[in-house]
Design a protein around this motif. Structure first.
Motif, PDB file in Angstrom:
ATOM      1  N   ASP A   1       0.135  -2.465   4.449  1.00  0.00           N
ATOM      2  CA  ASP A   1       0.364  -3.191   5.696  1.00  0.00           C
ATOM      3  C   ASP A   1      -0.957  -3.582   6.344  1.00  0.00           C
ATOM      4  O   ASP A   1      -1.152  -4.729   6.730  1.00  0.00           O
ATOM      5  CB  ASP A   1       1.156  -2.328   6.688  1.00  0.00           C
ATOM      6  CG  ASP A   1       2.616  -2.229   6.352  1.00  0.00           C
ATOM      7  OD1 ASP A   1       3.086  -2.988   5.476  1.00  0.00           O
ATOM      8  OD2 ASP A   1       3.298  -1.403   6.966  1.00  0.00           O
ATOM      9  N   ALA A   2      -1.848  -2.619   6.480  1.00  0.00           N
ATOM     10  CA  ALA A   2      -3.137  -2.883   7.124  1.00  0.00           C
ATOM     11  C   ALA A   2      -3.911  -3.970   6.375  1.00  0.00           C
ATOM     12  O   ALA A   2      -4.468  -4.884   6.989  1.00  0.00           O
ATOM     13  CB  ALA A   2      -3.953  -1.599   7.206  1.00  0.00           C
ATOM     14  N   LYS A   3      -3.941  -3.917   5.065  1.00  0.00           N
ATOM     15  CA  LYS A   3      -4.657  -4.908   4.257  1.00  0.00           C
ATOM     16  C   LYS A   3      -4.033  -6.297   4.412  1.00  0.00           C
ATOM     17  O   LYS A   3      -4.748  -7.283   4.640  1.00  0.00           O
ATOM     18  CB  LYS A   3      -4.632  -4.472   2.793  1.00  0.00           C
ATOM     19  CG  LYS A   3      -5.116  -5.506   1.800  1.00  0.00           C
ATOM     20  CD  LYS A   3      -6.581  -5.798   1.920  1.00  0.00           C
ATOM     21  CE  LYS A   3      -7.048  -6.656   0.750  1.00  0.00           C
ATOM     22  NZ  LYS A   3      -8.133  -7.540   1.130  1.00  0.00           N
ATOM     23  N   TYR A   4      -2.721  -6.416   4.270  1.00  0.00           N
ATOM     24  CA  TYR A   4      -2.070  -7.717   4.374  1.00  0.00           C
ATOM     25  C   TYR A   4      -2.181  -8.303   5.777  1.00  0.00           C
ATOM     26  O   TYR A   4      -2.370  -9.505   5.944  1.00  0.00           O
ATOM     27  CB  TYR A   4      -0.609  -7.648   3.925  1.00  0.00           C
ATOM     28  CG  TYR A   4      -0.497  -7.596   2.431  1.00  0.00           C
ATOM     29  CD1 TYR A   4      -0.894  -8.669   1.640  1.00  0.00           C
ATOM     30  CD2 TYR A   4      -0.022  -6.464   1.785  1.00  0.00           C
ATOM     31  CE1 TYR A   4      -0.817  -8.615   0.271  1.00  0.00           C
ATOM     32  CE2 TYR A   4       0.061  -6.405   0.418  1.00  0.00           C
ATOM     33  CZ  TYR A   4      -0.336  -7.485  -0.338  1.00  0.00           C
ATOM     34  OH  TYR A   4      -0.268  -7.428  -1.700  1.00  0.00           O
ATOM     35  N   LEU A   5      -2.069  -7.474   6.782  1.00  0.00           N
ATOM     36  CA  LEU A   5      -2.214  -7.975   8.146  1.00  0.00           C
ATOM     37  C   LEU A   5      -3.645  -8.435   8.406  1.00  0.00           C
ATOM     38  O   LEU A   5      -3.880  -9.480   9.015  1.00  0.00           O
ATOM     39  CB  LEU A   5      -1.776  -6.925   9.166  1.00  0.00           C
ATOM     40  CG  LEU A   5      -0.272  -6.705   9.210  1.00  0.00           C
ATOM     41  CD1 LEU A   5       0.070  -5.438   9.955  1.00  0.00           C
ATOM     42  CD2 LEU A   5       0.426  -7.887   9.840  1.00  0.00           C
ATOM     43  N   TRP A   6      -4.622  -7.684   7.933  1.00  0.00           N
ATOM     44  CA  TRP A   6      -6.031  -8.060   8.085  1.00  0.00           C
ATOM     45  C   TRP A   6      -6.288  -9.421   7.435  1.00  0.00           C
ATOM     46  O   TRP A   6      -6.976 -10.264   7.993  1.00  0.00           O
ATOM     47  CB  TRP A   6      -6.920  -6.993   7.464  1.00  0.00           C
ATOM     48  CG  TRP A   6      -8.380  -7.320   7.546  1.00  0.00           C
ATOM     49  CD1 TRP A   6      -9.156  -7.894   6.569  1.00  0.00           C
ATOM     50  CD2 TRP A   6      -9.244  -7.101   8.660  1.00  0.00           C
ATOM     51  NE1 TRP A   6     -10.439  -8.045   7.010  1.00  0.00           N
ATOM     52  CE2 TRP A   6     -10.525  -7.564   8.300  1.00  0.00           C
ATOM     53  CE3 TRP A   6      -9.062  -6.558   9.933  1.00  0.00           C
ATOM     54  CZ2 TRP A   6     -11.615  -7.498   9.149  1.00  0.00           C
ATOM     55  CZ3 TRP A   6     -10.163  -6.493  10.780  1.00  0.00           C
ATOM     56  CH2 TRP A   6     -11.407  -6.958  10.390  1.00  0.00           C
ATOM     57  N   ASP A   7      -5.725  -9.624   6.261  1.00  0.00           N
ATOM     58  CA  ASP A   7      -5.924 -10.883   5.521  1.00  0.00           C
ATOM     59  C   ASP A   7      -5.116 -12.052   6.079  1.00  0.00           C
ATOM     60  O   ASP A   7      -5.506 -13.201   5.914  1.00  0.00           O
ATOM     61  CB  ASP A   7      -5.540 -10.696   4.044  1.00  0.00           C
ATOM     62  CG  ASP A   7      -6.515  -9.815   3.288  1.00  0.00           C
ATOM     63  OD1 ASP A   7      -7.619  -9.530   3.814  1.00  0.00           O
ATOM     64  OD2 ASP A   7      -6.165  -9.397   2.172  1.00  0.00           O
ATOM     65  N   SER A   8      -3.973 -11.770   6.716  1.00  0.00           N
ATOM     66  CA  SER A   8      -3.020 -12.826   7.063  1.00  0.00           C
ATOM     67  C   SER A   8      -2.991 -13.239   8.523  1.00  0.00           C
ATOM     68  O   SER A   8      -2.664 -14.388   8.827  1.00  0.00           O
ATOM     69  CB  SER A   8      -1.599 -12.387   6.678  1.00  0.00           C
ATOM     70  OG  SER A   8      -1.539 -12.066   5.318  1.00  0.00           O
TER      71      SER A   8
ATOM     72  N   GLU B   1       3.580 -16.992  13.805  1.00  0.00           N
ATOM     73  CA  GLU B   1       2.386 -16.786  12.986  1.00  0.00           C
ATOM     74  C   GLU B   1       2.134 -15.310  12.701  1.00  0.00           C
ATOM     75  O   GLU B   1       1.319 -14.973  11.837  1.00  0.00           O
ATOM     76  CB  GLU B   1       1.142 -17.383  13.667  1.00  0.00           C
ATOM     77  CG  GLU B   1       1.225 -18.874  13.880  1.00  0.00           C
ATOM     78  CD  GLU B   1       2.046 -19.243  15.120  1.00  0.00           C
ATOM     79  OE1 GLU B   1       2.165 -18.425  16.050  1.00  0.00           O
ATOM     80  OE2 GLU B   1       2.599 -20.358  15.134  1.00  0.00           O
ATOM     81  N   ASN B   2       2.789 -14.437  13.454  1.00  0.00           N
ATOM     82  CA  ASN B   2       2.649 -13.005  13.189  1.00  0.00           C
ATOM     83  C   ASN B   2       3.308 -12.700  11.845  1.00  0.00           C
ATOM     84  O   ASN B   2       4.114 -13.467  11.338  1.00  0.00           O
ATOM     85  CB  ASN B   2       3.283 -12.178  14.303  1.00  0.00           C
ATOM     86  CG  ASN B   2       2.823 -10.733  14.313  1.00  0.00           C
ATOM     87  OD1 ASN B   2       2.055 -10.298  13.464  1.00  0.00           O
ATOM     88  ND2 ASN B   2       3.296  -9.980  15.282  1.00  0.00           N
ATOM     89  N   VAL B   3       2.942 -11.590  11.265  1.00  0.00           N
ATOM     90  CA  VAL B   3       3.454 -11.176   9.960  1.00  0.00           C
ATOM     91  C   VAL B   3       4.149  -9.829  10.133  1.00  0.00           C
ATOM     92  O   VAL B   3       3.642  -8.957  10.841  1.00  0.00           O
ATOM     93  CB  VAL B   3       2.291 -11.043   8.952  1.00  0.00           C
ATOM     94  CG1 VAL B   3       2.775 -10.511   7.631  1.00  0.00           C
ATOM     95  CG2 VAL B   3       1.592 -12.381   8.767  1.00  0.00           C
ATOM     96  N   LEU B   4       5.303  -9.672   9.506  1.00  0.00           N
ATOM     97  CA  LEU B   4       6.013  -8.394   9.494  1.00  0.00           C
ATOM     98  C   LEU B   4       5.945  -7.865   8.070  1.00  0.00           C
ATOM     99  O   LEU B   4       6.326  -8.564   7.131  1.00  0.00           O
ATOM    100  CB  LEU B   4       7.469  -8.564   9.927  1.00  0.00           C
ATOM    101  CG  LEU B   4       8.316  -7.293   9.972  1.00  0.00           C
ATOM    102  CD1 LEU B   4       7.818  -6.360  11.070  1.00  0.00           C
ATOM    103  CD2 LEU B   4       9.776  -7.642  10.192  1.00  0.00           C
ATOM    104  N   THR B   5       5.427  -6.660   7.913  1.00  0.00           N
ATOM    105  CA  THR B   5       5.307  -6.080   6.583  1.00  0.00           C
ATOM    106  C   THR B   5       6.150  -4.821   6.477  1.00  0.00           C
ATOM    107  O   THR B   5       6.280  -4.067   7.431  1.00  0.00           O
ATOM    108  CB  THR B   5       3.838  -5.722   6.267  1.00  0.00           C
ATOM    109  OG1 THR B   5       3.359  -4.785   7.234  1.00  0.00           O
ATOM    110  CG2 THR B   5       2.955  -6.947   6.276  1.00  0.00           C
ATOM    111  N   LEU B   6       6.750  -4.624   5.304  1.00  0.00           N
ATOM    112  CA  LEU B   6       7.510  -3.415   5.013  1.00  0.00           C
ATOM    113  C   LEU B   6       6.993  -2.884   3.691  1.00  0.00           C
ATOM    114  O   LEU B   6       7.061  -3.586   2.674  1.00  0.00           O
ATOM    115  CB  LEU B   6       9.009  -3.721   4.898  1.00  0.00           C
ATOM    116  CG  LEU B   6       9.668  -4.236   6.164  1.00  0.00           C
ATOM    117  CD1 LEU B   6       9.735  -5.745   6.133  1.00  0.00           C
ATOM    118  CD2 LEU B   6      11.030  -3.646   6.326  1.00  0.00           C
ATOM    119  N   GLY B   7       6.451  -1.684   3.693  1.00  0.00           N
ATOM    120  CA  GLY B   7       5.864  -1.132   2.484  1.00  0.00           C
ATOM    121  C   GLY B   7       6.392   0.249   2.168  1.00  0.00           C
ATOM    122  O   GLY B   7       6.334   1.150   3.003  1.00  0.00           O
ATOM    123  N   ALA B   8       6.908   0.409   0.963  1.00  0.00           N
ATOM    124  CA  ALA B   8       7.386   1.716   0.515  1.00  0.00           C
ATOM    125  C   ALA B   8       6.197   2.571   0.114  1.00  0.00           C
ATOM    126  O   ALA B   8       5.202   2.076  -0.408  1.00  0.00           O
ATOM    127  CB  ALA B   8       8.347   1.552  -0.661  1.00  0.00           C
ATOM    128  N   GLY B   9       6.305   3.858   0.342  1.00  0.00           N
ATOM    129  CA  GLY B   9       5.238   4.779  -0.019  1.00  0.00           C
ATOM    130  C   GLY B   9       5.084   4.924  -1.522  1.00  0.00           C
ATOM    131  O   GLY B   9       5.977   4.588  -2.299  1.00  0.00           O
TER     132      GLY B   9
END
Length: 157
Positions: free
Chosen positions: A46-53, A64-72
């Protein structure tokens, strides 16, 4: 419905799903080993994709905001007590990275469907939901469940 078991390598399935609600586009992307091992877990992704996007000055409540869902990493494996998903976005409260996480059966089912991560962008002109199963991924009209309670919605779906 029984889901196919994903080929999990070292805790990773190796795919991410991008969904653009404005255009309706749904795409799959491979997750490189460098990314998987450099940014462990749903929160790291999440942190990486948000930083990039997310660009500076983005409205946290805008399309323009991004919503991320990441499984552990351990989600979907036999390891007990680790079926978690992290949800991240640009926080409306702080204007910086905000996240939360949840457990239950859904994160494991996401991995079983073949995805480690979902990145949602854009804004739908109407209420929608995403259906992920063995037949693929669809964005479906949610007009008939809009405004229903969680129990009512679960019965309908």
């Amino acid at each position: 419905m029984e889901m196919k078991r994903a080929n999990v390598r070292g805790g990773w399935v190796g795919k991410l799903l991008r969904v653009n609600l404005s255009s309706g586009a749904i795409t799959e992307e491979p997750i490189s080993d460098d990314l998987a091992y450099g940014f462990l877990g749903g929160r790291g992704f999440d942190a990486k994709y948000l930083w990039d996007s997310v660009k500076p000055g983005t409205d946290p409540l805008g399309p323009e905001n991004v919503l991320t869902l990441g499984a552990g990493v351990m989600t979907g494996t036999a390891f007990p007590e680790c079926c978690r998903v992290n949800i991240g976005c640009l926080s409306p409260m702080t204007g910086i990275y905000g996240y939360g996480n949840a457990g239950g059966w859904w994160p494991g089912r996401l991995k079983a469907a073949g995805y480690d991560h979902i990145i949602i962008t854009g804004k739908s002109p109407k209420p929608v939901y995403m259906l992920i199963n063995d037949d693929g991924v669809e964005i479906k009209d949610a007009g008939d469940i809009w405004g229903k309670s969680t129990l009512e919605m679960e019965k309908i779906l």
